[in-house]
Design an enzyme around this catalytic site. Structure first.
Site, PDB file in Angstrom:
ATOM      1  N   SER A   1     -10.792  11.861 -20.986  1.00 39.26           N
ATOM      2  CA  SER A   1     -10.313  10.888 -20.004  1.00 39.26           C
ATOM      3  C   SER A   1     -11.465  10.449 -19.100  1.00 39.26           C
ATOM      4  O   SER A   1     -12.573  10.982 -19.167  1.00 39.26           O
ATOM      5  CB  SER A   1      -9.186  11.502 -19.167  1.00 39.26           C
ATOM      6  OG  SER A   1      -9.656  12.656 -18.491  1.00 39.26           O
TER       7      SER A   1
ATOM      8  N   LYS B   1     -11.865   3.089 -18.970  1.00 36.44           N
ATOM      9  CA  LYS B   1     -11.007   2.068 -19.592  1.00 36.44           C
ATOM     10  C   LYS B   1     -10.685   0.957 -18.603  1.00 36.44           C
ATOM     11  O   LYS B   1     -10.660  -0.223 -18.963  1.00 36.44           O
ATOM     12  CB  LYS B   1      -9.697   2.693 -20.092  1.00 36.44           C
ATOM     13  CG  LYS B   1      -9.831   3.633 -21.253  1.00 36.44           C
ATOM     14  CD  LYS B   1      -8.495   3.898 -21.927  1.00 36.44           C
ATOM     15  CE  LYS B   1      -7.424   4.424 -20.989  1.00 36.44           C
ATOM     16  NZ  LYS B   1      -7.740   5.749 -20.417  1.00 36.44           N
ATOM     17  N   GLY B   2     -10.437   1.335 -17.349  1.00 32.18           N
ATOM     18  CA  GLY B   2     -10.094   0.342 -16.349  1.00 32.18           C
ATOM     19  C   GLY B   2     -11.214  -0.653 -16.123  1.00 32.18           C
ATOM     20  O   GLY B   2     -10.988  -1.867 -16.032  1.00 32.18           O
ATOM     21  N   LEU B   3     -12.444  -0.143 -16.028  1.00 40.12           N
ATOM     22  CA  LEU B   3     -13.598  -1.017 -15.833  1.00 40.12           C
ATOM     23  C   LEU B   3     -13.851  -1.887 -17.068  1.00 40.12           C
ATOM     24  O   LEU B   3     -14.190  -3.066 -16.952  1.00 40.12           O
ATOM     25  CB  LEU B   3     -14.843  -0.194 -15.516  1.00 40.12           C
ATOM     26  CG  LEU B   3     -14.922   0.358 -14.099  1.00 40.12           C
ATOM     27  CD1 LEU B   3     -16.099   1.306 -13.969  1.00 40.12           C
ATOM     28  CD2 LEU B   3     -15.055  -0.772 -13.091  1.00 40.12           C
TER      29      LEU B   3
ATOM     30  N   GLU C   1      -3.719  -1.863 -20.451  1.00 41.62           N
ATOM     31  CA  GLU C   1      -4.428  -0.586 -20.576  1.00 41.62           C
ATOM     32  C   GLU C   1      -3.418   0.553 -20.608  1.00 41.62           C
ATOM     33  O   GLU C   1      -2.538   0.632 -19.750  1.00 41.62           O
ATOM     34  CB  GLU C   1      -5.384  -0.403 -19.402  1.00 41.62           C
ATOM     35  CG  GLU C   1      -6.102   0.934 -19.405  1.00 41.62           C
ATOM     36  CD  GLU C   1      -6.775   1.254 -18.075  1.00 41.62           C
ATOM     37  OE1 GLU C   1      -7.161   2.439 -17.902  1.00 41.62           O
ATOM     38  OE2 GLU C   1      -6.908   0.362 -17.228  1.00 41.62           O
TER      39      GLU C   1
ATOM     40  N   ASP D   1      -2.238  12.721 -26.294  1.00 36.66           N
ATOM     41  CA  ASP D   1      -1.451  13.290 -25.203  1.00 36.66           C
ATOM     42  C   ASP D   1       0.031  13.118 -25.530  1.00 36.66           C
ATOM     43  O   ASP D   1       0.472  12.007 -25.869  1.00 36.66           O
ATOM     44  CB  ASP D   1      -1.743  12.581 -23.878  1.00 36.66           C
ATOM     45  CG  ASP D   1      -3.172  12.797 -23.409  1.00 36.66           C
ATOM     46  OD1 ASP D   1      -3.817  13.738 -23.911  1.00 36.66           O
ATOM     47  OD2 ASP D   1      -3.630  12.033 -22.540  1.00 36.66           O
TER      48      ASP D   1
ATOM     49  N   CYS E   1      -6.001   1.187   9.403  1.00 36.46           N
ATOM     50  CA  CYS E   1      -4.692   1.840   9.398  1.00 36.46           C
ATOM     51  C   CYS E   1      -4.687   3.014  10.386  1.00 36.46           C
ATOM     52  O   CYS E   1      -4.699   2.801  11.590  1.00 36.46           O
ATOM     53  CB  CYS E   1      -4.327   2.262   7.981  1.00 36.46           C
ATOM     54  SG  CYS E   1      -2.570   2.635   7.771  1.00 36.46           S
TER      55      CYS E   1
ATOM     56  N   MET F   1      -7.326   2.733  13.011  1.00 34.98           N
ATOM     57  CA  MET F   1      -7.000   1.913  14.185  1.00 34.98           C
ATOM     58  C   MET F   1      -6.163   2.715  15.167  1.00 34.98           C
ATOM     59  O   MET F   1      -6.399   2.695  16.381  1.00 34.98           O
ATOM     60  CB  MET F   1      -6.237   0.665  13.762  1.00 34.98           C
ATOM     61  CG  MET F   1      -5.587  -0.089  14.938  1.00 34.98           C
ATOM     62  SD  MET F   1      -4.678  -1.543  14.411  1.00 34.98           S
ATOM     63  CE  MET F   1      -3.565  -1.777  15.809  1.00 34.98           C
ATOM     64  N   GLN F   2      -5.171   3.435  14.662  1.00 34.93           N
ATOM     65  CA  GLN F   2      -4.293   4.213  15.545  1.00 34.93           C
ATOM     66  C   GLN F   2      -5.074   5.275  16.310  1.00 34.93           C
ATOM     67  O   GLN F   2      -4.835   5.504  17.496  1.00 34.93           O
ATOM     68  CB  GLN F   2      -3.178   4.860  14.709  1.00 34.93           C
ATOM     69  CG  GLN F   2      -2.251   3.849  14.055  1.00 34.93           C
ATOM     70  CD  GLN F   2      -1.276   4.485  13.088  1.00 34.93           C
ATOM     71  OE1 GLN F   2      -1.171   5.720  12.998  1.00 34.93           O
ATOM     72  NE2 GLN F   2      -0.548   3.663  12.351  1.00 34.93           N
TER      73      GLN F   2
ATOM     74  N   HIS G   1      -4.881  -3.111   5.403  1.00 39.89           N
ATOM     75  CA  HIS G   1      -5.959  -2.616   4.529  1.00 39.89           C
ATOM     76  C   HIS G   1      -6.757  -3.790   3.972  1.00 39.89           C
ATOM     77  O   HIS G   1      -6.507  -4.251   2.846  1.00 39.89           O
ATOM     78  CB  HIS G   1      -5.369  -1.779   3.390  1.00 39.89           C
ATOM     79  CG  HIS G   1      -4.830  -0.464   3.826  1.00 39.89           C
ATOM     80  ND1 HIS G   1      -5.601   0.682   3.860  1.00 39.89           N
ATOM     81  CD2 HIS G   1      -3.602  -0.107   4.281  1.00 39.89           C
ATOM     82  CE1 HIS G   1      -4.863   1.694   4.313  1.00 39.89           C
ATOM     83  NE2 HIS G   1      -3.654   1.242   4.575  1.00 39.89           N
TER      84      HIS G   1
ATOM     85  N   GLU H   1      -9.644  -3.858   2.735  1.00 39.91           N
ATOM     86  CA  GLU H   1     -10.448  -3.513   1.558  1.00 39.91           C
ATOM     87  C   GLU H   1      -9.760  -3.895   0.248  1.00 39.91           C
ATOM     88  O   GLU H   1     -10.417  -4.094  -0.774  1.00 39.91           O
ATOM     89  CB  GLU H   1     -10.775  -2.018   1.557  1.00 39.91           C
ATOM     90  CG  GLU H   1      -9.616  -1.077   1.264  1.00 39.91           C
ATOM     91  CD  GLU H   1      -8.793  -0.693   2.487  1.00 39.91           C
ATOM     92  OE1 GLU H   1      -8.022   0.293   2.412  1.00 39.91           O
ATOM     93  OE2 GLU H   1      -8.918  -1.385   3.522  1.00 39.91           O
TER      94      GLU H   1
END
Length: 547
Positions: free
Chosen positions: A13, A17-19, A139, A146, A380, A383-384, A519, A521
């Protein structure tokens, strides 16, 4: 109607794969096609929302409020296509949907089985929106073999058979280990992985092989022969200095051409890779370096803050500087003076999180940044914590705290400047929540509007007074303390449209001090850095020249 590309993994694993999926999506876009990317995860959690960041990395939130796998963040960052809740599904969600239908009587009393009921549910998910794009990339999480992944592999086998010939392509990502003692690159693990795939009725059209170095022609021919693929469909995926080099690297290897060939698309449109050439140029041709301290609770696993790390990189691209992000456990500051750890950094970022552990350390980090004039970005919970710090040390509310960390404490012993959000407006509806509700999917999730104060720093950065950002939280800063805090210099420069929920705070009399409840980002991209991160890194760059 969309053509489908299924991306599977073998041998081990975390091969990327995601990239690979995201880079392929970007390359198809560069040739003028429209794409959508999806993730099918075999784990039994309904979604990653309640999973520990140490277990599964960050939770990526979509505009429509879905809590998804972090790979959807890669998809968005590489393609610019906003992910939806329908782009992520798990075994847990699949089985939950099937059992709900069974309880409603939708199956008319039939015996519920993996085939056809579970596999049909997976196929229905894959079909969603198939008429909207040219290519649908799906994907499959985990690795072939598995046991929990078998229903997904069976579903895509059936799906490929049901579609017209030539409408589905299978791309298999494997590892070619290098045995240093013998000086050999081993193809046998890949051969066995493909054999496992073929035993369940799937045959790869394209092999993407991760390796430390180039794949010699002899090994390519061997893989092609024993795995029954064309030699030009054996694609090397070497380690890169930056993930944003992946589209150009895969293009040089011929991945996008191999995919188009597998679909029989000829002549293939020529790609326009100018966007990615510019991105790579900005990564490698920098003017200096800035050090940013990320003071968080999940610093042992960088994937817990994956989108933040990438957004900082994007901010560096915007300013042509290298951002050296260094992870610091906020719990250290509860035992030691933060100055000893934070001196020398050009900026400080305090990200989100849940639970009381490490929060006093985050408060001290915010105090250090505010008092020392170091650029500060609180996201998030960050900030608090900045608001609590300001309430304690600027507004002289020594017992200021959050309800989140005050369970069992006499309400008369603390001032709850941060409270549990009980209701809010979503679109035209009112949403209510109780502390006793289930943890999963019960936060303020997804995209919400905010109104910015004209003339504020954030309004200048966004170039607008109306914005839309993604949220994921249960607790809010209490608007009742606004006047008291603003008198001391902490300005509430962004609010929800009804004026009840603080979205952004800033300290005008400071080089750069901003906290946001959302968020940012999650919406940053290498070719479109988020304005907050771009200016945060700019401020860090200025700070580095003052040190």
């Amino acid at each position: 109607m969309a053509r489908f590309i299924f991306i599977t993994g073998g041998v081990v694993s975390s091969l990327g794969k995601g990239l690979a999926s995201a880079a392929l999506g970007a390359l198809l876009q560069a040739r003028g096609y429209t794409v959508r990317l999806r993730k099918l995860d075999p784990y039994l959690n309904v979604d990653p929302g309640t999973m520990s960041p140490f277990e599964h990395g960050e939770v990526f939130v979509t505009d429509d409020g879905a809590e998804t796998d972090l790979d959807l963040g890669h998809y968005e960052r590489f393609t610019g296509v906003a992910a939806r809740g329908t782009d992520s599904i798990s075994s847990g969600r699949v089985y939950s949907n099937v059992l709900e239908k069974e309880r409603r009587g939708d199956y008319l009393g039939k015996t519920i089985q993996v085939i056809p009921h579970v596999t049909n549910e997976i196929k229905d998910f894959i079909r969603i929106g198939e008429d909207e794009v040219d290519f649908m990339l799906c994907e499959i999480g985990g690795t072939v073999g598995d046991i929990e992944g078998l229903p997904f592999f069976e579903a895509i086998r059936q799906f490929s058979q049901e579609k017209p010939r030539g409408q589905c392509v299978l791309m298999h990502l494997t590892l070619l280990p290098y045995i240093k003692a013998s000086g050999e690159l081993k193809t046998k693990p890949t051969q066995h992985s493909v054999k496992e795939l073929r035993s369940i009725g799937l045959a790869p059209d394209i092999l993407v092989c991760r390796s430390e170095g180039p794949i010699p022609q002899k090994e390519r021919e061997k893989l092609a022969l024993f795995c029954n693929v064309r030699p030009d469909s054996v694609i090397a995926a070497q380690d890169l200095k930056s993930i944003y080099e992946a589209p150009l690297a895969y293009h040089r290897e011929g991945l996008d051409q191999a995919v188009l060939d597998a679909f029989g698309i000829a002549p293939a449109p020529k790609p326009n890779l100018a966007r990615w050439e510019d991105v790579v140029d900005r990564i490698h041709n920098t003017d200096g370096e800035v050090r940013v301290a990320i003071v968080g609770k999940y610093t042992q696993l960088e994937d817990a803050y994956k989108s933040i790390a990438e957004a900082l990189t994007h901010g560096g691209m915007a300013n042509r500087v290298k951002v050296r992000a260094e992870w610091i456990d906020s719990g250290i500051f509860e035992r030691e003076d933060p100055a000893a750890h934070l001196e020398g950094f050009n900026a400080i970022l305090v990200p989100g999180g849940f639970g009381e552990r490490g929060t006093e350390g985050k408060i001290k980090a915010a105090q250090f940044a505010r008092e020392k004039g170091v650029p500060y970005l609180g996201i998030c919970l960050g900030m608090q914590m900045a608001v609590i710090e300001a309430a304690r040390n600027m507004a002289e509310m020594g017992n200021a705290a959050s309800e989140e960390f005050s369970e069992g404490v006499d309400p008369r012993e603390f001032t709850p400047v941060v409270y549990h959000l009980k209701e809010w407006v979503q679109g035209s509806s009112k949403v209510t929540r109780k502390k006793t509700d289930d943890k999963g999917g019960t936060m303020r999730l997804g995209s919400y509007d905010a109104r910015l104060t004209s003339g504020s720093r954030v309004a200048e950065l966004y170039g607008a007074t109306a914005i839309e950002e993604r949220h994921r939280h249960r607790y809010e800063v209490d608007i009742r303390f606004r006047e008291q805090l603003e008198e001391k210099g902490l300005v509430f420069s962004g609010l929800s449209p009804d004026g009840r929920l603080p979205e952004i705070i800033e300290v005008p009399d400071h080089p750069w001090f901003i906290g946001v409840q959302f968020h940012p980002e999650l919406k940053s991209k290498p070719f479109e850095p988020h304005p907050l991160f771009a200016d945060f890194v700019r401020a860090a760059k200025e700070q580095s020249r003052l040190v």
